[in-house]
Design a protein around this motif. Structure first.
Motif, PDB file in Angstrom:
ATOM      1  N   LEU A   1       0.826  -1.199   0.000  1.00  0.00           N
ATOM      2  CA  LEU A   1       0.000   0.000   0.000  1.00  0.00           C
ATOM      3  C   LEU A   1       0.862   1.252   0.000  1.00  0.00           C
ATOM      4  CD1 LEU A   1      -2.802  -1.004   2.502  1.00  0.00           C
ATOM      5  CD2 LEU A   1      -3.099  -0.385   0.108  1.00  0.00           C
ATOM      6  N   SER A   2       1.994   1.141   0.666  1.00  0.00           N
ATOM      7  CA  SER A   2       2.892   2.269   0.752  1.00  0.00           C
ATOM      8  C   SER A   2       3.332   2.715  -0.646  1.00  0.00           C
ATOM      9  CB  SER A   2       4.081   1.854   1.598  1.00  0.00           C
ATOM     10  OG  SER A   2       4.944   2.897   1.775  1.00  0.00           O
ATOM     11  N   PHE A   3       3.579   1.731  -1.521  1.00  0.00           N
ATOM     12  CA  PHE A   3       3.915   2.080  -2.907  1.00  0.00           C
ATOM     13  C   PHE A   3       2.760   2.826  -3.564  1.00  0.00           C
ATOM     14  CE2 PHE A   3       7.227  -1.084  -2.372  1.00  0.00           C
ATOM     15  CZ  PHE A   3       8.283  -0.467  -3.023  1.00  0.00           C
ATOM     16  N   GLY A   4       1.548   2.348  -3.280  1.00  0.00           N
ATOM     17  CA  GLY A   4       0.369   3.000  -3.839  1.00  0.00           C
ATOM     18  C   GLY A   4       0.270   4.455  -3.397  1.00  0.00           C
ATOM     19  N   VAL A   5       0.458   4.654  -2.081  1.00  0.00           N
ATOM     20  CA  VAL A   5       0.363   6.010  -1.535  1.00  0.00           C
ATOM     21  C   VAL A   5       1.388   6.913  -2.199  1.00  0.00           C
ATOM     22  CG1 VAL A   5       0.678   7.394   0.551  1.00  0.00           C
ATOM     23  CG2 VAL A   5      -0.481   5.195   0.693  1.00  0.00           C
ATOM     24  N   THR A   6       2.619   6.393  -2.300  1.00  0.00           N
ATOM     25  CA  THR A   6       3.683   7.194  -2.908  1.00  0.00           C
ATOM     26  C   THR A   6       3.383   7.493  -4.362  1.00  0.00           C
ATOM     27  OG1 THR A   6       5.185   5.995  -1.462  1.00  0.00           O
ATOM     28  CG2 THR A   6       6.167   7.323  -3.181  1.00  0.00           C
ATOM     29  N   ALA A   7       2.957   6.454  -5.071  1.00  0.00           N
ATOM     30  CA  ALA A   7       2.664   6.643  -6.491  1.00  0.00           C
ATOM     31  C   ALA A   7       1.631   7.746  -6.667  1.00  0.00           C
ATOM     32  CB  ALA A   7       2.168   5.340  -7.103  1.00  0.00           C
ATOM     33  N   ALA A   8       0.584   7.702  -5.838  1.00  0.00           N
ATOM     34  CA  ALA A   8      -0.464   8.711  -5.970  1.00  0.00           C
ATOM     35  C   ALA A   8       0.084  10.102  -5.669  1.00  0.00           C
ATOM     36  CB  ALA A   8      -1.617   8.384  -5.025  1.00  0.00           C
ATOM     37  N   SER A   9       0.885  10.201  -4.602  1.00  0.00           N
ATOM     38  CA  SER A   9       1.338  11.545  -4.234  1.00  0.00           C
ATOM     39  C   SER A   9       2.319  12.091  -5.263  1.00  0.00           C
ATOM     40  CB  SER A   9       1.953  11.549  -2.834  1.00  0.00           C
ATOM     41  OG  SER A   9       3.218  10.941  -2.863  1.00  0.00           O
ATOM     42  N   LEU A  10       2.994  11.204  -5.971  1.00  0.00           N
ATOM     43  CA  LEU A  10       3.916  11.684  -7.008  1.00  0.00           C
ATOM     44  C   LEU A  10       3.216  11.913  -8.337  1.00  0.00           C
ATOM     45  CD1 LEU A  10       7.163   9.626  -6.325  1.00  0.00           C
ATOM     46  CD2 LEU A  10       6.480  11.853  -5.481  1.00  0.00           C
ATOM     47  N   ALA A  11       2.114  11.205  -8.524  1.00  0.00           N
ATOM     48  CA  ALA A  11       1.417  11.326  -9.808  1.00  0.00           C
ATOM     49  C   ALA A  11       0.751  12.687  -9.940  1.00  0.00           C
ATOM     50  CB  ALA A  11       0.390  10.215  -9.951  1.00  0.00           C
ATOM     51  N   LEU A  12       0.299  13.240  -8.803  1.00  0.00           N
ATOM     52  CA  LEU A  12      -0.460  14.489  -8.884  1.00  0.00           C
ATOM     53  C   LEU A  12       0.350  15.642  -9.481  1.00  0.00           C
ATOM     54  CD1 LEU A  12      -2.595  14.250  -5.636  1.00  0.00           C
ATOM     55  CD2 LEU A  12      -3.203  13.622  -7.975  1.00  0.00           C
ATOM     56  N   PRO A  13       1.581  15.914  -9.000  1.00  0.00           N
ATOM     57  CA  PRO A  13       2.370  16.975  -9.648  1.00  0.00           C
ATOM     58  C   PRO A  13       2.631  16.648 -11.124  1.00  0.00           C
ATOM     59  CG  PRO A  13       3.332  16.404  -7.532  1.00  0.00           C
ATOM     60  CD  PRO A  13       2.267  15.404  -7.805  1.00  0.00           C
ATOM     61  N   TYR A  14       2.746  15.350 -11.399  1.00  0.00           N
ATOM     62  CA  TYR A  14       3.018  14.970 -12.784  1.00  0.00           C
ATOM     63  C   TYR A  14       1.832  15.319 -13.678  1.00  0.00           C
ATOM     64  CZ  TYR A  14       4.942  12.412 -16.664  1.00  0.00           C
ATOM     65  OH  TYR A  14       5.456  12.098 -17.888  1.00  0.00           O
ATOM     66  N   LEU A  15       0.648  15.089 -13.151  1.00  0.00           N
ATOM     67  CA  LEU A  15      -0.548  15.447 -13.914  1.00  0.00           C
ATOM     68  C   LEU A  15      -0.601  16.950 -14.159  1.00  0.00           C
ATOM     69  CD1 LEU A  15      -3.412  13.283 -12.405  1.00  0.00           C
ATOM     70  CD2 LEU A  15      -2.358  13.122 -14.655  1.00  0.00           C
ATOM     71  N   LEU A  16      -0.188  17.697 -13.140  1.00  0.00           N
ATOM     72  CA  LEU A  16      -0.155  19.148 -13.272  1.00  0.00           C
ATOM     73  C   LEU A  16       0.770  19.536 -14.428  1.00  0.00           C
ATOM     74  CD1 LEU A  16      -1.436  21.442 -11.636  1.00  0.00           C
ATOM     75  CD2 LEU A  16       0.718  21.637 -10.383  1.00  0.00           C
ATOM     76  N   ARG A  17       1.903  18.858 -14.458  1.00  0.00           N
ATOM     77  CA  ARG A  17       2.872  19.111 -15.514  1.00  0.00           C
ATOM     78  C   ARG A  17       2.280  18.817 -16.894  1.00  0.00           C
ATOM     79  NH1 ARG A  17       6.843  14.655 -17.525  1.00  0.00           N
ATOM     80  NH2 ARG A  17       7.617  15.757 -19.365  1.00  0.00           N
ATOM     81  N   LEU A  18       1.613  17.656 -16.974  1.00  0.00           N
ATOM     82  CA  LEU A  18       0.975  17.292 -18.240  1.00  0.00           C
ATOM     83  C   LEU A  18      -0.021  18.361 -18.651  1.00  0.00           C
ATOM     84  CD1 LEU A  18       0.188  13.471 -18.133  1.00  0.00           C
ATOM     85  CD2 LEU A  18       1.844  14.701 -19.554  1.00  0.00           C
TER      86      LEU A  18
ATOM     87  N   PHE B   1       9.254  19.943 -11.371  1.00  0.00           N
ATOM     88  CA  PHE B   1      10.495  19.931 -10.594  1.00  0.00           C
ATOM     89  C   PHE B   1      10.317  20.666  -9.276  1.00  0.00           C
ATOM     90  CE2 PHE B   1      14.705  18.445 -11.574  1.00  0.00           C
ATOM     91  CZ  PHE B   1      14.549  17.830 -12.801  1.00  0.00           C
ATOM     92  N   ILE B   2       9.698  21.836  -9.387  1.00  0.00           N
ATOM     93  CA  ILE B   2       9.508  22.652  -8.174  1.00  0.00           C
ATOM     94  C   ILE B   2       8.654  21.892  -7.151  1.00  0.00           C
ATOM     95  CG2 ILE B   2       8.510  24.794  -7.278  1.00  0.00           C
ATOM     96  CD1 ILE B   2       9.334  26.120  -9.908  1.00  0.00           C
ATOM     97  N   SER B   3       7.572  21.280  -7.637  1.00  0.00           N
ATOM     98  CA  SER B   3       6.696  20.542  -6.711  1.00  0.00           C
ATOM     99  C   SER B   3       7.421  19.367  -6.079  1.00  0.00           C
ATOM    100  CB  SER B   3       5.476  20.005  -7.451  1.00  0.00           C
ATOM    101  OG  SER B   3       4.858  21.012  -8.161  1.00  0.00           O
ATOM    102  N   TYR B   4       8.195  18.640  -6.904  1.00  0.00           N
ATOM    103  CA  TYR B   4       8.870  17.450  -6.371  1.00  0.00           C
ATOM    104  C   TYR B   4       9.919  17.823  -5.337  1.00  0.00           C
ATOM    105  CZ  TYR B   4       6.535  14.505  -9.744  1.00  0.00           C
ATOM    106  OH  TYR B   4       5.588  13.828 -10.430  1.00  0.00           O
ATOM    107  N   ILE B   5      10.589  18.928  -5.588  1.00  0.00           N
ATOM    108  CA  ILE B   5      11.609  19.336  -4.624  1.00  0.00           C
ATOM    109  C   ILE B   5      10.952  19.671  -3.287  1.00  0.00           C
ATOM    110  CG2 ILE B   5      13.114  21.291  -4.055  1.00  0.00           C
ATOM    111  CD1 ILE B   5      14.519  19.159  -5.595  1.00  0.00           C
ATOM    112  N   ARG B   6       9.780  20.285  -3.366  1.00  0.00           N
ATOM    113  CA  ARG B   6       9.051  20.598  -2.141  1.00  0.00           C
ATOM    114  C   ARG B   6       8.740  19.296  -1.380  1.00  0.00           C
ATOM    115  NH1 ARG B   6       6.107  25.180  -2.039  1.00  0.00           N
ATOM    116  NH2 ARG B   6       5.575  24.971  -4.235  1.00  0.00           N
ATOM    117  N   LEU B   7       8.250  18.313  -2.115  1.00  0.00           N
ATOM    118  CA  LEU B   7       7.931  17.015  -1.495  1.00  0.00           C
ATOM    119  C   LEU B   7       9.187  16.348  -0.924  1.00  0.00           C
ATOM    120  CD1 LEU B   7       5.382  15.353  -3.943  1.00  0.00           C
ATOM    121  CD2 LEU B   7       4.983  16.142  -1.613  1.00  0.00           C
ATOM    122  N   PHE B   8      10.286  16.585  -1.610  1.00  0.00           N
ATOM    123  CA  PHE B   8      11.538  15.947  -1.208  1.00  0.00           C
ATOM    124  C   PHE B   8      12.014  16.458   0.148  1.00  0.00           C
ATOM    125  CE2 PHE B   8      16.121  15.385  -1.222  1.00  0.00           C
ATOM    126  CZ  PHE B   8      16.261  14.121  -1.760  1.00  0.00           C
TER     127      PHE B   8
END
Lengths: 593, 576
Positions: free
Chosen positions: A42-59, A302-309
């Motif tokens: 499930l942890s992978f799922g949670v991570t995938a979702a939280s990373l997918a959202l900025p990616y969708l924004l990018r798209l 990039f900006i969003s991911y760095i924030r998450l990082f």
């Protein structure tokens, strides 16, 4: 660790290597691996979702919002579609996170429950000598608070730690995948990040350890001075303790201020590094956009991911201290687990007559303070032995040895010719009925207190009550046998002894040991006890620690003890004729009663 | 009643400058932080153009770095100034609390247990400190940042702001409801936890009997049952927790979704630039934190206020009696007179002492009586731990109320029933009332109390720390150390309140023997449950329900007092 004015940190457990400790902790988690694995998935799922959202924004930005090649209508509908996808992933992420928390909580709670249970059972089976030297509070802390600490570590560190780890990895992969050059440039920040985190971790740990010690010292000081305030006032030394207090308080305050400085450097530093990463993204990323190596959407992502990082990095110090205290707890728990249990296995004889022999038994609780010295006597089957003597003569110790709470230092105790040490202690305690002087009451009704874990029918119980004279006590109680003890209703000392007698009778033991209450018992109850004793003693080998004349006279044989030795022994008449200790005792008792 | 804030007001005044600079720093940080998205917007807009200028981008990136450096410095400043302030306040408040507590008398401590006061000086002070430090910063930060971010968002596009904020009320309401439920469940879990603790404590305390009755399994299964209930409730707690935590991030994401959906459309329609769009998202992130923090901050202040009220209650407490303005002094005390002494504890109407008439002269006065007969109360009154009416107790010819408290007590060495030792060296504990005593004096006192040899046998002798691992003193040892402490004072009046109860007989006899010489010429009041030490008393009184029911020498009482005779014989039985 010694600090000012005598406070000692109670870290008495020998240090164990962390690796060994961790493998022990993993061993506890092992039986619950299914749930843990599920949680990790499930942890992978949670991570995938939280990373997918900025990616969708990018798209959204690249493909529709700034894409002027498409017609406006198409751009808008594209955005709507993306938003819809965004919503679905968001909900999925929410669901996954919820499930993960529940699943891991379930696993963690069960893990801790079984550990707690195991620890408690283990503790109950430790030898009495362990309890003699270990304060009750300390043992209780192991079973409760220490387990709680470990649980805290499990939920807030292991779980989120794994999440964070996966997330950090995921972010790095995404960054390099989107634009490896920019990712490399941003990576320039990481060495500083790692360096400052490690350095900070060490500083923060040291200072918080000092603070803990200092605070505990301060609290002990306040505690003692508040509870001893009248002594201070009577001795006129308030100013003295005020001065000391100032020193302690000042020390503590200085340490706390140091902690503030450390945190005050680290927290802004991390934010600063984050902003530096942002500048790097704008500067180099801007260049990349101009060189047409990447898009505006990439830049935003990039900006969003760095924030998450950077988010987990900030919480690191807090987690570190949780891990520290959990490790200390684990160490203490395993230390208790490593204590050797008493061996309750042994011979279980088929037949028992009930002859007890002491052969040259000596015993001491502490070195050089012998409590029993070379004791030799025999109680024949069915006979009653009374032991009399002053407080501290060693009477109770004899019981402790027969119950096999301790083993004699020298000599042997034999039951029907078999050394007690070879017998099963569980069986031994089953055939010995012990009526203690101090109270042993479990929270519950009188009936529950009498039967304990036995299955006793109501008819049998009535018989037992009659024999032990408990029926006349029960008769006068509001709810009879169902009266609950301890909730606004207490049995008197004498009634407690009657209840103990009933308890013992229900077990029909071959050997009876009675430690008579010294406290005054009203005459009515006294008569009941005498009658009950009469009923209980027939057909059994009995050892009585006696304080009352009527009890002593019941015995076939009397031992008079003084400082761990037998000074006189014989029958009542014989001893009276000797006109020694026993004779004097009888006279005194006669006057008193 | 004065407002509870009066207590901390002086500190705010004292550290005004520190606070002022700190708050300026917080506000500056907020301002500069808000600039960063603006810079971001300019950069993005520049990049969105057909021919972006690299130099402008570089300049913007540098500007962000510089701003970040400035922000970091300011953050350090406010953390140090404001959080430091809260800690200084905590220390000074604690100092004041402690010195105030030292002036309070027994009546106060009967209402307030030591545990109570401990909780006050840890938890409550902590709450006040949190409210004055983190609370101040967080509320300022949340309000300023929240409002500013909101303004910037409105400046970019008002309608988009409204749409983006639509899910926020949900977060506020949801957080409130769930937090309340969380609090309730947390209470239940706490209760079950202490239940479990209590159960294990009981079990371990009666381990002997559990073993004697083979009850290990019964106890284990009961423990298991209690543990399961605990687990179940924890699990229920996890449900709430498991909703609350993802909910907050989900709602933040929902706002983001709305911005993507509606804001993207606005960019397409060229109502806002792409830079605005990205800056808007940055402001949205800034707004999420204040939204979540508000509840926390309000809670912080509420707790701080309640704690402050509790602390105030202590400050309001006053000693029951005050010193007379012109205290009389007494030089050499030859006699103490009790005249019709009757006494009831404050707030109670039941007399603990009734009509006690007594003339105490040098020599030993023995006091015997059942538990609750008023023996200890009498000792407390003589040391003026409680106030008595005038005309009842006289030292020489001075009414006790007219004597200065410190002066009166400087004549008395009182060794109370419950021994109070401090976590410090044994020497220090013996020196308690006489800091300048030489080690020889300390040793002499210890010898007299028959504890010297035992102390010397300890690892560090007189410097052994009490409370150190392994060095657990027995009750008898503690009592003798307390006795040595009293003997060292060398005062004309000695009150020994049943202080040998845990000392074994042999040692007790030695102590009594040693004391005989020491006590010559002094007034000694010796409360005892044991008869042996009283044999050498000049007079013995028997107390019953607060009244003297017998008096005389040992031999006289043996003949004429029933109670005395009975306990005397009973003790002979025990010792024969």
């Amino acid at each position: 660790m010694r600090s000012k004015f005598g406070y000692f940190e109670d870290d008495y457990v020998p240090r164990e290597r962390d690796g060994k400790l961790i493998s022990k902790i993993i061993a506890i988690a092992a039986p619950h691996w299914k749930w843990v694995t599920f949680g990790l998935i499930l942890s992978f799922g949670v991570t995938a979702a939280s990373l997918a959202l900025p990616y969708l924004l990018r798209l959204g930005i690249d493909q529709y919002i700034v894409n002027e090649e498409l017609a406006n209508i198409e751009r808008v509908s594209g955005i709507t579609q993306l938003s819809f996808l965004f919503l679905i992933i968001m909900l999925a992420g929410f669901g996954a996170q919820f499930c993960q928390i529940i699943v891991l909580e379930w696993a963690g709670q069960n893990m801790m429950h079984s550990l707690r249970r195991k620890l408690f059972i283990h503790t109950l089976h430790l030898p009495i000598s362990f309890f003699n030297v270990t304060p009750v509070g300390r043992i209780v802390t192991r079973v409760t608070n220490d387990i709680q600490n470990m649980h805290e570590m499990f939920t807030s560190v292991v779980v989120t730690g794994v999440n964070d780890f996966i997330r950090l990895g995921g972010i790095l992969i995404l960054l390099f995948w989107m634009n490896w050059r920019l990712a490399c440039v941003v990576s320039l920040v990481y060495p500083f990040l790692v360096l400052s985190t490690v350095l900070f971790g060490r500083l923060a740990r040291d200072v918080s350890r000092q603070i803990r010690t200092s605070l505990a010292g301060l609290n002990t000081f306040i505690q003692e001075n508040v509870s001893g305030v009248s002594v201070l006032q009577l001795f006129g030394v308030q100013q003295d303790s005020m001065n000391k207090y100032h020193i302690l308080g000042e020390d503590y305050c200085q340490l706390v201020l140091r902690q503030i400085r450390i945190f005050g450097t680290f927290m802004p530093l991390i934010e600063f590094l984050q902003s530096i990463a942002l500048s790097l993204i704008i500067w180099y990323g801007g260049g990349e956009i101009i060189r047409e190596h990447m898009t505006l959407g990439d830049l935003t992502a990039f900006i969003s991911y760095i924030r998450l990082f950077f988010q987990p990095v900030r919480e690191l110090s807090q987690k570190y201290s949780i891990v520290q205290s959990a490790m200390a707890s684990a160490e203490r728990i395993f230390h208790l687990m490593d204590q050797e249990k008493t061996d309750s296995t042994g011979i279980i004889p088929l037949h028992i007559d009930g002859k007890i022999e002491f052969q040259g038994v000596s015993f001491s609780y502490e070195k050089n303070h012998p409590v029993l010295r070379n004791l030799t006597f025999t109680v024949r089957p069915g006979e009653t032995l009374a032991i009399v003597g002053a407080t501290g003569a060693g009477k109770s110790t004899i019981i402790n040895l027969i119950e096999r709470f301790h083993a004699p230092d020298e000599g042997a105790i034999l039951l029907d010719g078999v050394n007690l040490q070879q017998l099963s202690s569980e069986w031994l305690r089953k055939i010995i009925g012990f009526v203690p002087q101090d109270l042993f009451i479990i929270a519950g009704t009188i009936r529950e207190n009498i039967v304990l874990d036995l299955e006793v029918s109501d008819e049998d119980l009535d018989g037992i009550l009659d024999l032990s004279q408990m029926s006349s006590v029960v008769k006068n109680l509001p709810d009879g046998l169902q009266t609950r003890i301890g909730e606004g209703f207490d049995l008197s000392r004498g009634q407690q002894q009657l209840m103990s007698l009933a308890r013992v009778l229900a077990r029909n033991p071959k050997i009876l040991i009675l430690d008579e209450a010294t406290a005054n018992v009203d005459s009515e109850t006294e008569m009941l006890i005498d009658q009950a004793l009469e009923n209980v003693m027939s057909q059994r080998t009995c050892i009585l620690i006696a304080h009352r004349l009527s009890t002593i006279r019941r015995a076939d044989w009397i031992l008079v003890m003084e400082r761990g030795k037998i000074v006189e022994s014989g029958s009542h008449d014989g001893l009276m004729a000797e006109k020694g200790h026993y004779f004097r005792l009888q006279r005194l008792l006669n006057i008193t009663e | 009643m004065m407002s509870e804030f009066q207590i901390i007001k002086p500190y705010f005044k004292k550290y005004f400058f520190r606070l002022f600079v700190g708050i300026i720093a917080v506000l500056s940080v907020d301002f500069f932080q808000l600039c960063i998205p603006r810079l971001l917007k300019t950069a993005v807009d520049e990049l969105g153009r057909l021919t972006p200028d690299n130099a402008i981008i570089l300049r913007l990136a540098l500007a962000i770095s510089l701003l970040a450096l400035l922000i970091a410095a300011l953050r350090f400043i406010w953390r140090f100034l404001i959080l430091g302030f809260s800690r200084l306040l905590e220390m000074e408040l604690r100092n004041r609390l402690f010195s105030h507590i030292l002036t309070l008398d027994r009546a106060f401590f009967q209402q307030r247990s030591a545990g109570d006061i401990m909780a006050l000086s840890t938890n409550d002070l902590q709450a006040v400190q949190m409210a004055c430090g983190m609370g101040v910063v967080a509320s300022l930060d949340a309000i300023i940042m929240g409002l500013a971010a909101l303004c910037c968002m409105i400046y970019i596009h008002p309608t988009l702001t409204v749409i983006a904020l639509l899910p926020m009320p949900l977060l506020v309401i949801g957080a409130r409801l769930l937090t309340r439920r969380l609090g309730r469940l947390f209470g239940t879990v706490q209760e079950q936890f202490s239940n479990l603790t209590e159960f294990s404590r009981d079990a371990i305390a009666s381990i002997r009997l559990i073993k004697a009755y083979n009850q290990e399994d019964t106890y284990s299964s009961q423990f298991d049952k209690k543990g399961k209930i605990y687990v179940r409730n924890n699990f229920r707690l996890a449900f709430v927790h498991g909703t609350l935590f993802p909910l907050s991030s989900a709602i933040a994401n929902a706002s983001l979704l709305l911005v993507l959906w509606w804001g993207g459309r606005l960019v397409v329609d060229a109502e806002i630039s792409i830079g605005d769009f990205i800056a808007f998202i940055a402001y949205l992130y800034m707004l999420t934190w204040p939204m979540m923090a508000m509840g926390w901050v309000v809670n912080l202040f509420q707790r701080g206020k309640i704690s402050l009220q509790r602390i105030q209650e202590i400050f309001m407490a006053r000693p029951l009696f005050s010193e007379s303005e012109y205290p009389e002094t007494v030089e050499e005390i030859q006699a103490i007179h009790l005249r019709n002494l009757s006494f009831a504890y404050p707030g109670s109407s039941q007399l603990v002492l009734r009509d006690v008439n007594l003339r105490i002269r040098p020599g030993i006065l023995g006091i015997v009586g059942k538990t609750g007969s008023g023996k200890t109360t009498l000792c407390h009154l003589l040391t003026r731990l409680y106030p008595v009416e005038g005309g009842m107790i006289y030292f020489n010819n001075h009414d006790i109320n007219k004597l200065g408290l410190a002066d009166l007590r400087s004549h008395i060495a009182y060794i109370p029933q419950e021994v109070q030792l401090f976590s410090d060296s044994i020497a220090h504990n013996i020196r308690l009332g006489k800091n300048d005593a030489t080690i020889e004096e300390v040793e002499t006192a210890a010898r007299m109390a028959v504890i010297h040899d035992e102390i010397m046998a300890m690892p560090d002798g007189y410097e052994t720390m009490i409370g150190e691992k392994g060095i657990l003193l027995s009750g008898g040892q503690r009592q003798r150390i307390a006795l040595a402490r009293g003997l060292l004072l060398n005062r004309p009046i000695m009150i020994i309140d049943d202080s040998f109860s845990a000392v074994d007989m042999e040692t007790e006899n030695k102590v009594i023997e040693n004391l005989a010489e020491y006590l010559r010429g002094r007034i000694c009041i010796l409360v005892s449950h044991r008869i042996a030490p009283l044999r050498s008393a000049r007079e013995i009184i028997v107390l019953e329900n607060g009244a003297i029911v017998g008096r005389g020498s040992h031999d006289e009482l043996l003949l004429k007092n029933n109670f005395y005779g009975t306990i005397c014989r009973r003790q002979q039985v025990e010792r024969f």
